[in-house]
Write an enzyme that holds these catalytic residues in place. Structure first.
Site, PDB file in Angstrom:
ATOM      1  N   ALA A 169       3.982   1.595  -0.988  1.00  0.00           N
ATOM      2  CA  ALA A 169       4.694   1.743  -2.259  1.00  0.00           C
ATOM      3  C   ALA A 169       3.788   2.336  -3.327  1.00  0.00           C
ATOM      4  O   ALA A 169       4.209   3.190  -4.105  1.00  0.00           O
ATOM      5  CB  ALA A 169       5.233   0.390  -2.709  1.00  0.00           C
TER       6      ALA A 169
ATOM      7  N   TYR B 264       0.832  -1.203   0.000  1.00  0.00           N
ATOM      8  CA  TYR B 264       0.000   0.000   0.000  1.00  0.00           C
ATOM      9  C   TYR B 264       0.869   1.257   0.000  1.00  0.00           C
ATOM     10  O   TYR B 264       0.642   2.197  -0.774  1.00  0.00           O
ATOM     11  CB  TYR B 264      -0.908  -0.018   1.229  1.00  0.00           C
ATOM     12  CG  TYR B 264      -1.869   1.145   1.307  1.00  0.00           C
ATOM     13  CD1 TYR B 264      -2.967   1.221   0.452  1.00  0.00           C
ATOM     14  CD2 TYR B 264      -1.690   2.163   2.243  1.00  0.00           C
ATOM     15  CE1 TYR B 264      -3.856   2.288   0.530  1.00  0.00           C
ATOM     16  CE2 TYR B 264      -2.570   3.226   2.324  1.00  0.00           C
ATOM     17  CZ  TYR B 264      -3.652   3.286   1.470  1.00  0.00           C
ATOM     18  OH  TYR B 264      -4.522   4.339   1.540  1.00  0.00           O
TER      19      TYR B 264
END
Length: 251
Positions: free
Chosen positions: A152, A150
């Protein structure tokens, strides 16, 4: 003013839902898109403004579907706003994240934003410019435990938005991000355990979760050409002081 249009992705729930209502109140024509048709139906029932609101099923990861949707916009409307609020979440320790799950989050949270922004920006150029607001996350700015995939994806949204802001500014298109902290949304409810919630409240100086409408007002501000005309490439944190004070990964 009467013919300006804003597209809101993820309009069927959470921040997107509240943003649709806020923009309608501010006089925008709004096209709300989502993959949740039942949520879109509920949106139409609760925000009954048939002259200003339209809804459409749309998979933001499909370049073909997105391009078709942008191409179908009424020529009498000018596309002046785009809000990318569609997103999926994940709360999995790094060593346990499956590759297919990682790719799935990137597809929706980052690739979907890229596809919408590119298609919308091309239309905005024809309509004399506009404003794009991408919904990022505090997890895209700071390393929070369990947010490998999430975080990233949202970190990618942050740098993508800044590159777009630099390249599109001479063309009359502003691009900003809103980075919510812990907000009471259906997505957050699936990601935050009771322990996460307790830690979040301790980490937020205001001592509470935010409300979707508080984020929606920030988005509406950044879209507005009168109030935010000289703001681009900026990240507005709507987080009760969370970024200034701590993270989910500690405390």
């Amino acid at each position: 003013m009467n013919n300006r249009l804003a597209i809101v992705t993820g309009g069927a729930s959470g921040i997107g839902f509240s943003t649709v209502g806020q923009l309608l109140n501010n006089g925008w024509n709004v096209l709300a898109v989502d993959r949740d048709q039942s949520g879109l139906d509920l949106l139409s029932e609760r925000l009954s403004q048939p002259d200003k609101l339209s809804t459409r099923y749309l998979d933001v990861t499909s370049e073909h579907a997105v391009n078709d949707e942008i191409a179908s916009i009424d020529s009498e409307l000018t596309l002046k706003g785009l809000v990318n609020s569609a997103g999926i979440g994940d709360n999995t320790p790094f060593l346990d994240v499956r590759l297919d799950r990682f790719r799935g989050l990137l597809d929706v949270n980052l690739i979907g934003v890229f596809v919408l922004c590119q298609a919308a920006a091309r239309r905005m150029l024809k309509d004399g410019g506009g404003s794009i607001v991408n919904v990022s996350s505090g997890s895209g700015l700071r390393a929070n435990a369990g947010r490998a995939a999430y975080g990233a994806s949202k970190g990618g949204v942050e740098i993508l938005s800044k590159v777009m802001a630099v390249e599109l500014a001479p063309m009359g298109i502003r691009v900003n991000t809103v980075a919510p902290g812990p907000i009471e949304t259906p997505l957050v409810a699936t990601m935050h355990s009771p322990e996460d919630r307790a830690r979040a409240v301790r980490s937020v100086p205001q001592g509470r979760y935010g409300r979707p409408e508080e984020v929606a007002k920030a988005i509406a501000f950044l879209l507005d050409e009168d109030q935010a005309s000289y703001i681009t490439g900026h990240t507005l944190c709507v987080d009760g002081g969370f970024q200034a004070a701590g993270s989910f990964g500690s405390g």
